[in-house]
Enzyme design. Structure first.
Site: not given
Length: 254
Positions: A182-184
């Site tokens: 996951f990331c922004t």
């Protein structure tokens, strides 16, 4: 509702003429009174823009009318001011730099897991097949320090180009587990999941990233805020800025 609409969106898609497209999109964005950043590369588009709601939604809608960008999905949030000082439209080698040319999401993305599915997995402590679920934060260390999922792996990388080496060195920790990167907003974890799968890891990407999670699940399984690369500094799980952008005086096309 606050008066300024903020939009983040990306799409890995083949663009044969990013230089020519740059001029077109810059002209449209200036005419719409938008500020922010648009990145173009042969692998796709990445944008962070703010401005009047009707103008910004119209810009995104016109972009989607191009078949290359028909699948573009925009994540919206609101602020009391414009969090960007100017408009930048750039052509880059990659819309998110990884320095791994063999990782090509424009040719096919990694499997994604929706926020609803991941919430179910995290609530029960395992995926639908009973496998342990491991969350991997693909962001830089200073971003992680603002907030992250409870129990997520954080390899303390300083830039995304370090992710492949970090992932390879921790590969054994991920064996026989269901891994969700996951990331922004989704762009980094999309490349990350592809790289992990090339290493033999059963990896998925969180569809929509952290901002998509906030929109769908709020603060469930999350601790803290989410850093964003603009004048708002970070967003809380309600997608509210932690601080108001400073007043701006420069022209949109500066």
């Amino acid at each position: 509702m606050a008066p300024v609409l903020n939009v983040s969106a990306y799409l890995f898609t083949r663009i044969a003429d990013p230089g020519a497209l740059r001029a077109t999109l810059r002209e449209r964005a200036v005419a719409a009174g938008l500020r922010g950043t648009i990145l173009l590369a042969e692998e796709g588009i990445n944008l962070f823009l703010a401005g009047p709601a009707d103008a910004l939604r119209g810009f995104v809608g016109e972009l989607r009318s191009d078949e290359r960008f028909a699948a573009l999905r925009a994540k919206e949030s609101w602020s009391d001011g414009v969090p960007f000082h100017r408009l930048l439209v750039k052509v880059k080698r990659e819309i998110i730099r990884m320095d791994r040319p063999d990782v090509r999401p424009q040719d096919g993305r990694a499997p994604a897991v929706s926020p609803e599915t991941l919430r179910r997995w995290l609530d029960r402590g395992a995926d639908d097949d009973g496998r342990e679920v491991v969350l991997v934060d693909t962001r830089n260390a200073f971003e992680v320090d603002y907030g992250t999922f409870a129990g997520a792996l954080d390899w303390r990388i300083e830039r995304f180009t370090q992710f492949p080496d970090a992932a390879s060195s921790h590969r054994d920790d991920l064996a026989d587990k269901t891994v969700v990167s996951f990331c922004t907003g989704g762009i980094r974890c999309e490349k990350a999941a592809l790289y992990l799968r090339s290493e033999g890891v059963e990896a998925y990407q969180l569809d929509g990233g952290i901002l998509g999670w906030f929109d769908a699940q709020g603060d469930a399984h999350w601790n803290g805020d989410c850093f964003v690369f603009d004048g708002r500094e970070a967003l809380d799980p309600g997608l509210t800025p932690v601080r108001a952008p400073a007043p701006l005086t420069s022209s949109p096309g500066a």
